[in-house]
Design a protein around this motif. Structure first.
Motif, PDB file in Angstrom:
ATOM      1  N   CYS A 165       0.807  -1.230   0.000  1.00  0.00           N
ATOM      2  CA  CYS A 165       0.000   0.000   0.000  1.00  0.00           C
ATOM      3  C   CYS A 165       0.837   1.276   0.000  1.00  0.00           C
ATOM      4  O   CYS A 165       0.297   2.372  -0.148  1.00  0.00           O
ATOM      5  N   MET A 166       2.152   1.153   0.163  1.00  0.00           N
ATOM      6  CA  MET A 166       2.993   2.341   0.292  1.00  0.00           C
ATOM      7  C   MET A 166       2.868   3.290  -0.895  1.00  0.00           C
ATOM      8  O   MET A 166       2.959   4.504  -0.743  1.00  0.00           O
ATOM      9  N   ARG A 167       2.670   2.739  -2.070  1.00  0.00           N
ATOM     10  CA  ARG A 167       2.672   3.590  -3.269  1.00  0.00           C
ATOM     11  C   ARG A 167       1.282   4.014  -3.709  1.00  0.00           C
ATOM     12  O   ARG A 167       1.120   4.557  -4.809  1.00  0.00           O
ATOM     13  N   ILE A 168       0.253   3.776  -2.871  1.00  0.00           N
ATOM     14  CA  ILE A 168      -1.088   4.239  -3.258  1.00  0.00           C
ATOM     15  C   ILE A 168      -1.032   5.752  -3.457  1.00  0.00           C
ATOM     16  O   ILE A 168      -0.568   6.487  -2.583  1.00  0.00           O
ATOM     17  N   PRO A 169      -1.469   6.237  -4.596  1.00  0.00           N
ATOM     18  CA  PRO A 169      -1.293   7.657  -4.887  1.00  0.00           C
ATOM     19  C   PRO A 169      -2.250   8.556  -4.121  1.00  0.00           C
ATOM     20  O   PRO A 169      -3.307   8.120  -3.660  1.00  0.00           O
ATOM     21  N   GLY A 170      -1.862   9.800  -4.020  1.00  0.00           N
ATOM     22  CA  GLY A 170      -2.694  10.804  -3.361  1.00  0.00           C
ATOM     23  C   GLY A 170      -2.358  12.165  -3.905  1.00  0.00           C
ATOM     24  O   GLY A 170      -1.693  12.301  -4.928  1.00  0.00           O
ATOM     25  N   PHE A 171      -2.817  13.175  -3.182  1.00  0.00           N
ATOM     26  CA  PHE A 171      -2.579  14.538  -3.644  1.00  0.00           C
ATOM     27  C   PHE A 171      -1.131  14.948  -3.382  1.00  0.00           C
ATOM     28  O   PHE A 171      -0.581  15.803  -4.039  1.00  0.00           O
ATOM     29  N   ALA A 172      -0.526  14.325  -2.365  1.00  0.00           N
ATOM     30  CA  ALA A 172       0.849  14.644  -1.997  1.00  0.00           C
ATOM     31  C   ALA A 172       1.367  13.489  -1.166  1.00  0.00           C
ATOM     32  O   ALA A 172       0.599  12.624  -0.743  1.00  0.00           O
ATOM     33  N   ILE A 173       2.701  13.468  -0.935  1.00  0.00           N
ATOM     34  CA  ILE A 173       3.270  12.449  -0.069  1.00  0.00           C
ATOM     35  C   ILE A 173       2.597  12.570   1.290  1.00  0.00           C
ATOM     36  O   ILE A 173       2.486  13.659   1.845  1.00  0.00           O
ATOM     37  N   GLY A 174       2.114  11.453   1.819  1.00  0.00           N
ATOM     38  CA  GLY A 174       1.477  11.480   3.137  1.00  0.00           C
ATOM     39  C   GLY A 174      -0.010  11.727   3.074  1.00  0.00           C
ATOM     40  O   GLY A 174      -0.670  11.808   4.100  1.00  0.00           O
ATOM     41  N   LYS A 175      -0.553  11.851   1.884  1.00  0.00           N
ATOM     42  CA  LYS A 175      -2.002  12.070   1.773  1.00  0.00           C
ATOM     43  C   LYS A 175      -2.573  11.117   0.722  1.00  0.00           C
ATOM     44  O   LYS A 175      -2.955  11.538  -0.374  1.00  0.00           O
ATOM     45  N   PRO A 176      -2.620   9.811   1.042  1.00  0.00           N
ATOM     46  CA  PRO A 176      -3.215   8.892   0.074  1.00  0.00           C
ATOM     47  C   PRO A 176      -4.662   9.286  -0.155  1.00  0.00           C
ATOM     48  O   PRO A 176      -5.374   9.618   0.799  1.00  0.00           O
ATOM     49  N   ASP A 177      -5.080   9.288  -1.402  1.00  0.00           N
ATOM     50  CA  ASP A 177      -6.444   9.668  -1.726  1.00  0.00           C
ATOM     51  C   ASP A 177      -7.396   8.562  -1.236  1.00  0.00           C
ATOM     52  O   ASP A 177      -7.259   7.409  -1.659  1.00  0.00           O
ATOM     53  N   PRO A 178      -8.366   8.879  -0.350  1.00  0.00           N
ATOM     54  CA  PRO A 178      -9.232   7.823   0.211  1.00  0.00           C
ATOM     55  C   PRO A 178     -10.006   7.076  -0.858  1.00  0.00           C
ATOM     56  O   PRO A 178     -10.178   5.861  -0.788  1.00  0.00           O
ATOM     57  N   ARG A 179     -10.465   7.790  -1.881  1.00  0.00           N
ATOM     58  CA  ARG A 179     -11.255   7.148  -2.934  1.00  0.00           C
ATOM     59  C   ARG A 179     -10.387   6.158  -3.721  1.00  0.00           C
ATOM     60  O   ARG A 179     -10.783   5.022  -3.999  1.00  0.00           O
ATOM     61  N   THR A 180      -9.160   6.612  -4.071  1.00  0.00           N
ATOM     62  CA  THR A 180      -8.253   5.725  -4.806  1.00  0.00           C
ATOM     63  C   THR A 180      -7.888   4.518  -3.955  1.00  0.00           C
ATOM     64  O   THR A 180      -7.836   3.383  -4.440  1.00  0.00           O
ATOM     65  N   THR A 181      -7.631   4.769  -2.668  1.00  0.00           N
ATOM     66  CA  THR A 181      -7.278   3.669  -1.763  1.00  0.00           C
ATOM     67  C   THR A 181      -8.390   2.635  -1.758  1.00  0.00           C
ATOM     68  O   THR A 181      -8.144   1.426  -1.880  1.00  0.00           O
ATOM     69  N   ARG A 182      -9.622   3.109  -1.643  1.00  0.00           N
ATOM     70  CA  ARG A 182     -10.764   2.193  -1.581  1.00  0.00           C
ATOM     71  C   ARG A 182     -10.910   1.424  -2.899  1.00  0.00           C
ATOM     72  O   ARG A 182     -11.088   0.210  -2.909  1.00  0.00           O
ATOM     73  N   ASP A 183     -10.778   2.143  -4.014  1.00  0.00           N
ATOM     74  CA  ASP A 183     -10.932   1.483  -5.323  1.00  0.00           C
ATOM     75  C   ASP A 183      -9.880   0.384  -5.513  1.00  0.00           C
ATOM     76  O   ASP A 183     -10.186  -0.708  -6.002  1.00  0.00           O
TER      77      ASP A 183
END
Ligand code: SF4
Ligand code: SF4
Length: 394
Positions: A20-38
């Protein structure tokens, strides 16, 4: 999905795990919740039942825990996370971190708990003196920890010492076709398996450098091989790891549902000992080409970030490697983007003050200040510096 058996617990684990470390987000330390869930939902749909996170991946445990809290998903997966042992100064710290991790992950137990990034026997000895053996025993007795292990980024010689330092259930090693003689290596893989431990593999594609960032000549060689079921460099790299029967599971840092689908399809057919002699010989030629272009062994893990002087360290190294793999101009374009040249506050390799703050966090043991000087020499010779001054916004 292909499943393999954890020899210690008897658990049936998907050969492909979700890192899960590379799950993308808006910035380092902010994984996008929607992307994480998908990504997590698609992984579970495809039969993946192992998720790996860590206390030190900013925002990651919370994102994963929140996604798993929906629709009873928690009960369909094994959750792995890691103790930031270097931050444990007193015995009470083990409980403090662990309790926070349970809260973040919305769970009452961790299936696979690791000491994060052990690089030497001295690190284990330090926490042993703090009483971690008794602490682990208590957590296992009450069921809060089901299996205990460690992730490793140390030397080939230190690995067997650590294997024998405690009655581990599993270990997690960096392993791929370019790292057979690096860190634990093939010798370490066999040593762990011989001790009856589950072996989980991280960095099977070196942070994408054996996949879409593979040097062009190596990628061409794989494409020309035209092997059934091995369409992309990622297919080759993952299949090579799964070809080893000693590997229980490999973690892939999948960043989209489409990537989950692609890797799950490979996992279904990449059984142990199924690669042919011809395929293995092709990989050996790819290793030679890769080593020629691989000047800095950065995997893009971001452990060294943030640099107090704003330098995008993995971005600079990716550009540097790209300049050998795909040509100087392609690398230079990448460097311009990574160092924000066209903004009012560029973060160039020449901004590095050689403080060394970054280097002690690097699991690949890269001498970052020295290599940053190489980046500067490659991308900022005198004439380029002049151009940079001219194009910089005022
Ligand atoms: S050595 Fe250079 S790159 Fe590393 S933290 Fe210091 S300024 Fe940043
Ligand atoms: S320099 Fe080291 S710590 Fe930084 S991103 Fe690369 S591999 Fe990770």
């Amino acid at each position: 999905m292909q499943y393999r058996i954890d020899p210690k617990s008897g658990n049936r684990i998907s050969a492909l795990g979700l890192g899960c470390m590379r799950i993308p987000g808006f910035a380092i330390g902010k994984p996008d919740p929607r992307t994480t869930r998908d990504i997590i939902e698609r992984a579970i749909e495809r039969g993946i039942n192992y998720l790996d996170t860590a206390y030190l991946y900013p925002g990651n445990e919370v994102a994963v825990g929140t996604a798993l809290a929906r629709d009873g998903l928690r009960n369909r997966v094994f959750v792995a996370t890691k103790l930031p042992h270097a931050s444990c100064k007193r015995t009470e710290d083990f409980d403090r971190f662990f309790s926070e991790q349970l809260r973040r992950l919305c769970t009452d137990h961790i299936d696979y708990y690791l000491l994060h990034n052990i690089t030497s026997p001295a690190q284990w000895e330090r926490v042993r003196e703090l009483g971690i053996e008794d602490w682990i025993a208590r957590k296992k007795t009450c069921g809060a920890i089901r299996s205990i292990g460690f992730s490793f980024h140390g030397s080939t010689d230190d690995f067997p010492v650590l294997l024998d330092a405690y009655d581990w259930d599993f270990c997690q090693i960096q392993y791929n076709y370019a790292n057979e003689r690096y860190q634990a290596g093939t010798v370490g893989l066999h040593a762990a398996a011989a001790r009856g431990m589950a072996v989980f593999v991280m960095e099977p594609l070196l942070g994408g450098r054996l996949a879409d960032k593979l040097p062009a000549p190596a990628a061409r060689l794989l494409a020309q091989a035209g092997e059934d079921g091995l369409q992309t460099p990622a297919d080759w790299g993952l299949s090579w790891v799964w070809n080893h029967p000693e590997v229980t599971m490999l973690l892939s840092g999948m960043t989209s549902p489409a990537m989950v689908d692609a890797n799950a399809a490979v996992a279904e057919r990449a059984l142990p000992d199924t690669m042919t002699e011809v395929q293995l010989a092709t990989i050996q030629r790819v290793v030679e080409l890769f080593e020629r272009a691989n000047r800095v062994p950065c995997t893009g893990c971001n452990y060294c970030m943030p640099c107090p002087h704003g330098i995008n360290i993995p971005g600079c190294f990716a550009a540097y490697n790209a300049s050998f793999a795909h040509g100087w101009f392609a690398g230079m374009q990448q460097y311009f983007t990574a160092s924000a040249v066209r903004t009012s506050s560029p973060r160039l390799a020449s901004n590095c003050v050689l403080c060394g703050d970054c280097a002690r966090h690097c699991p690949q043991h890269i001498d970052i200040p020295a290599r940053m000087a190489d980046v500067r020499r490659r991308f900022q010779p005198g004439p380029v510096n002049t151009v940079l001054k001219l194009i910089r916004p005022r």
